[in-house]
Write a protein that holds these residues in place. Structure first.
Motif, PDB file in Angstrom:
ATOM      1  N   SER A 184      82.514  44.838  -1.067  1.00 60.78           N
ATOM      2  CA  SER A 184      81.235  45.684  -0.571  1.00 60.78           C
ATOM      3  C   SER A 184      80.088  44.622  -0.646  1.00 60.78           C
ATOM      4  CB  SER A 184      81.143  47.082  -1.258  1.00 60.78           C
ATOM      5  OG  SER A 184      80.735  46.681  -2.666  1.00 60.78           O
ATOM      6  N   GLN A 185      79.189  45.033   0.570  1.00 65.38           N
ATOM      7  CA  GLN A 185      77.904  44.332   0.535  1.00 65.38           C
ATOM      8  C   GLN A 185      76.742  45.529   1.171  1.00 65.38           C
ATOM      9  OE1 GLN A 185      77.101  41.367   3.724  1.00 65.38           O
ATOM     10  NE2 GLN A 185      76.983  40.149   1.725  1.00 65.38           N
ATOM     11  N   PHE A 186      75.769  45.706   0.190  1.00 70.75           N
ATOM     12  CA  PHE A 186      74.654  46.598   0.689  1.00 70.75           C
ATOM     13  C   PHE A 186      73.544  45.958   0.688  1.00 70.75           C
ATOM     14  CE2 PHE A 186      78.113  49.436  -0.190  1.00 70.75           C
ATOM     15  CZ  PHE A 186      77.749  50.587   0.616  1.00 70.75           C
ATOM     16  N   ALA A 187      72.719  45.879   1.753  1.00 70.52           N
ATOM     17  CA  ALA A 187      71.941  44.675   2.154  1.00 70.52           C
ATOM     18  C   ALA A 187      70.506  45.064   1.313  1.00 70.52           C
ATOM     19  CB  ALA A 187      71.323  44.859   3.622  1.00 70.52           C
ATOM     20  N   ASP A 188      70.018  46.370   1.062  1.00 68.01           N
ATOM     21  CA  ASP A 188      68.865  46.791   0.579  1.00 68.01           C
ATOM     22  C   ASP A 188      69.141  46.925  -0.836  1.00 68.01           C
ATOM     23  OD1 ASP A 188      66.413  47.367   0.035  1.00 68.01           O
ATOM     24  OD2 ASP A 188      66.061  49.208   1.261  1.00 68.01           O
ATOM     25  N   LYS A 189      68.721  46.073  -1.751  1.00 66.48           N
ATOM     26  CA  LYS A 189      68.935  46.016  -3.001  1.00 66.48           C
ATOM     27  C   LYS A 189      67.575  47.176  -3.799  1.00 66.48           C
ATOM     28  CE  LYS A 189      72.074  42.999  -2.842  1.00 66.48           C
ATOM     29  NZ  LYS A 189      73.569  43.523  -3.016  1.00 66.48           N
ATOM     30  N   ARG A 190      66.894  47.586  -3.125  1.00 62.44           N
ATOM     31  CA  ARG A 190      65.813  48.587  -3.647  1.00 62.44           C
ATOM     32  C   ARG A 190      66.168  49.770  -3.878  1.00 62.44           C
ATOM     33  NH1 ARG A 190      61.325  47.519   1.052  1.00 62.44           N
ATOM     34  NH2 ARG A 190      63.249  48.039   2.067  1.00 62.44           N
ATOM     35  N   VAL A 191      67.395  50.392  -3.288  1.00 63.96           N
ATOM     36  CA  VAL A 191      67.867  51.631  -3.273  1.00 63.96           C
ATOM     37  C   VAL A 191      69.319  51.419  -3.974  1.00 63.96           C
ATOM     38  CG1 VAL A 191      68.386  53.849  -2.463  1.00 63.96           C
ATOM     39  CG2 VAL A 191      66.429  52.549  -1.600  1.00 63.96           C
ATOM     40  N   ALA A 192      69.921  51.845  -4.990  1.00 61.86           N
ATOM     41  CA  ALA A 192      71.155  51.922  -5.397  1.00 61.86           C
ATOM     42  C   ALA A 192      72.042  52.331  -4.272  1.00 61.86           C
ATOM     43  CB  ALA A 192      71.496  52.734  -6.698  1.00 61.86           C
ATOM     44  N   LYS A 193      73.518  51.624  -4.323  1.00 60.42           N
ATOM     45  CA  LYS A 193      74.218  51.729  -3.213  1.00 60.42           C
ATOM     46  C   LYS A 193      74.722  53.275  -3.567  1.00 60.42           C
ATOM     47  CE  LYS A 193      77.873  49.829  -5.906  1.00 60.42           C
ATOM     48  NZ  LYS A 193      77.044  49.213  -6.844  1.00 60.42           N
ATOM     49  N   GLU A 194      74.838  53.774  -4.793  1.00 58.40           N
ATOM     50  CA  GLU A 194      75.260  55.194  -4.669  1.00 58.40           C
ATOM     51  C   GLU A 194      74.278  55.914  -4.359  1.00 58.40           C
ATOM     52  OE1 GLU A 194      73.764  53.775  -9.134  1.00 58.40           O
ATOM     53  OE2 GLU A 194      74.825  52.982  -7.241  1.00 58.40           O
ATOM     54  N   LYS A 195      73.117  55.889  -4.396  1.00 57.30           N
ATOM     55  CA  LYS A 195      72.149  56.827  -3.885  1.00 57.30           C
ATOM     56  C   LYS A 195      72.050  56.869  -2.440  1.00 57.30           C
ATOM     57  CE  LYS A 195      67.368  58.309  -4.497  1.00 57.30           C
ATOM     58  NZ  LYS A 195      66.070  57.760  -5.098  1.00 57.30           N
ATOM     59  N   LYS A 196      72.218  55.450  -1.795  1.00 52.15           N
ATOM     60  CA  LYS A 196      72.142  55.410  -0.327  1.00 52.15           C
ATOM     61  C   LYS A 196      73.390  56.265   0.346  1.00 52.15           C
ATOM     62  CE  LYS A 196      70.516  50.810   0.053  1.00 52.15           C
ATOM     63  NZ  LYS A 196      70.732  49.410   0.587  1.00 52.15           N
ATOM     64  N   ILE A 197      74.645  56.196  -0.441  1.00 53.53           N
ATOM     65  CA  ILE A 197      75.741  56.758   0.273  1.00 53.53           C
ATOM     66  C   ILE A 197      75.648  58.294   0.108  1.00 53.53           C
ATOM     67  CG2 ILE A 197      78.166  57.333  -0.602  1.00 53.53           C
ATOM     68  CD1 ILE A 197      78.624  54.187  -1.440  1.00 53.53           C
ATOM     69  N   PHE A 198      74.888  58.684  -1.076  1.00 46.61           N
ATOM     70  CA  PHE A 198      74.955  60.253  -1.239  1.00 46.61           C
ATOM     71  C   PHE A 198      73.839  60.858  -0.169  1.00 46.61           C
ATOM     72  CE2 PHE A 198      72.784  64.009  -2.742  1.00 46.61           C
ATOM     73  CZ  PHE A 198      73.811  64.850  -3.044  1.00 46.61           C
ATOM     74  N   GLN A 199      72.650  59.960   0.215  1.00 46.28           N
ATOM     75  CA  GLN A 199      71.641  60.505   1.067  1.00 46.28           C
ATOM     76  C   GLN A 199      72.399  60.529   2.589  1.00 46.28           C
ATOM     77  OE1 GLN A 199      68.838  57.263   0.451  1.00 46.28           O
ATOM     78  NE2 GLN A 199      67.790  58.748  -1.229  1.00 46.28           N
ATOM     79  N   LYS A 200      73.342  59.596   3.012  1.00 42.20           N
ATOM     80  CA  LYS A 200      73.772  59.492   4.144  1.00 42.20           C
ATOM     81  C   LYS A 200      74.762  60.736   4.249  1.00 42.20           C
ATOM     82  CE  LYS A 200      73.742  54.625   4.628  1.00 42.20           C
ATOM     83  NZ  LYS A 200      73.042  54.407   6.150  1.00 42.20           N
ATOM     84  N   LEU A 201      75.681  61.174   3.044  1.00 41.60           N
ATOM     85  CA  LEU A 201      76.553  62.246   3.064  1.00 41.60           C
ATOM     86  C   LEU A 201      75.700  63.470   3.348  1.00 41.60           C
ATOM     87  CD1 LEU A 201      78.964  61.313   0.492  1.00 41.60           C
ATOM     88  CD2 LEU A 201      79.282  61.006   2.966  1.00 41.60           C
ATOM     89  N   ALA A 202      74.722  63.576   2.650  1.00 35.30           N
ATOM     90  CA  ALA A 202      74.007  64.974   2.540  1.00 35.30           C
ATOM     91  C   ALA A 202      73.115  65.068   4.099  1.00 35.30           C
ATOM     92  CB  ALA A 202      72.657  64.759   1.489  1.00 35.30           C
ATOM     93  N   LYS A 203      73.049  63.972   4.736  1.00 43.55           N
ATOM     94  CA  LYS A 203      72.552  64.126   5.993  1.00 43.55           C
ATOM     95  C   LYS A 203      73.362  64.349   6.866  1.00 43.55           C
ATOM     96  CE  LYS A 203      69.756  61.668   9.589  1.00 43.55           C
ATOM     97  NZ  LYS A 203      69.184  60.271  10.023  1.00 43.55           N
ATOM     98  N   LEU A 204      74.498  63.782   6.886  1.00 49.41           N
ATOM     99  CA  LEU A 204      75.856  63.947   7.764  1.00 49.41           C
ATOM    100  C   LEU A 204      76.420  65.649   7.568  1.00 49.41           C
ATOM    101  CD1 LEU A 204      78.050  63.239   9.550  1.00 49.41           C
ATOM    102  CD2 LEU A 204      79.410  62.315   7.345  1.00 49.41           C
ATOM    103  N   TYR A 205      76.355  66.080   6.334  1.00 47.08           N
ATOM    104  CA  TYR A 205      76.790  67.484   6.149  1.00 47.08           C
ATOM    105  C   TYR A 205      75.769  68.556   6.169  1.00 47.08           C
ATOM    106  CZ  TYR A 205      80.911  64.516   4.558  1.00 47.08           C
ATOM    107  OH  TYR A 205      81.874  63.845   4.710  1.00 47.08           O
ATOM    108  N   ALA A 206      74.407  68.210   6.904  1.00 47.64           N
ATOM    109  CA  ALA A 206      73.220  69.219   6.810  1.00 47.64           C
ATOM    110  C   ALA A 206      73.732  70.543   7.231  1.00 47.64           C
ATOM    111  CB  ALA A 206      72.184  68.552   7.680  1.00 47.64           C
TER     112      ALA A 206
END
Length: 291
Positions: free
Chosen positions: A173-195
């Protein structure tokens, strides 16, 4: 509870899987970037490798294939016409489809590429050689569409068969923006997808890098209340001795659907073993019914 033998066994298998892929990179190196020299073949090799490893450990009725799901708008069962007002639908091309071909027929087969009916589908995985930020939303949206195509036709929710296990798997895996933890990014994307709350079965159950971490969806009780109608997502970071967790979760997810009481009347064997590890709670996302 013990299970240490299974943990050691599965860990050796995952290390062997990753070592085989590393040998592919060694034999066909890239002159410009990390990985093998042929990017298209690089990704297909990871898919084939994961298919082969999964196939080794599943019941003989299950095949690990690639291809499409076709949901024809025709009668099912003896004379069930629940699809009479629908139209024929099919999925996009799917990297891995775990199919119950021992029970259900196949529309078409060419090598390991098939077109199968939704009733046969036990699990679907999108596979990436390197899992990146941009993959999460698009791939999970495609997997949600798979859940909808495979949804049972029964009118009463309690009579519907359990939907397939859905996952997004990377060899690295490779997550570009290191300022936000990858797991937090993933959850944020899922929460938006399943709004707009989907069914629980339509939500991705696993997102992970087999070489180090994964995010998973915890299964709620079958009897839902207003207090447990939200999917809980959790994160595990793994050491080299804990890599069996991710692969075991894939096996466990497949078997949990295959042996579910809505699909067959057989007791699931003791086949996986998860030691207690501290999971990071990412949050919950509401859903609209199990199935």
């Amino acid at each position: 509870m013990d299970g240490r033998r299974l943990q050691d066994f599965w860990n050796q298998e995952v290390l062997a899987l990753l070592a085989v892929y590393k040998q592919f990179e060694t034999l066909l190196p890239s002159s410009f970037a990390e990985g093998a020299g042929h990017r298209g073949e690089d990704g297909r090799y990871v898919e084939a490798l994961l298919r082969n490893y999964l196939q080794k450990y599943l019941p003989k009725d299950l095949e690990v294939l690639t291809g499409f799901i076709l949901r024809p708008a025709v009668k099912t069962g003896k004379n069930t016409r629940n699809r009479k007002n629908q139209i024929d639908k099919h999925s996009t091309q799917l990297d891995i489809i775990v199919c119950d071909t021992g029970t259900y027929p196949v529309f078409q087969r060419m090598g390991e590429t098939v077109i199968v009916p939704p009733e046969a589908v036990i699990a679907v995985f999108s596979v990436k050689k390197k899992l990146r930020d941009a993959d999460i939303a698009a791939e999970c949206k495609a997997l949600a569409a798979v859940g909808q195509i495979c949804r049972s036709d029964e009118g009463k929710p309690q009579e519907r068969r359990r939907g397939p296990f859905l996952g997004l798997v990377g060899a690295s895996s490779q997550f570009a923006d290191k300022r936000v933890a990858k797991e937090k990014k993933i959850f944020q994307k899922l929460a938006k997808l399943y709004a707009d709350p989907p069914t629980f079965d339509d939500m991705v159950g696993f997102i992970g890098d087999l070489s180090g971490w994964y995010v998973f969806k915890a299964r709620p009780p079958e009897k839902l209340t207003s207090n447990n109608s939200a999917a809980s997502y959790r994160y595990f970071s793994l050491t080299e001795n804990e890599l069996h967790h991710g692969f075991q979760f894939l096996i466990s997810g497949i078997l949990s659907v295959y042996y579910d009481e809505t699909r067959r009347n057989m007791k699931r064997p003791g086949y996986t073993s998860f030691p207690r590890l501290p999971a990071k709670e990412l949050g919950t996302i509401p859903f609209n019914g199990l199935r």
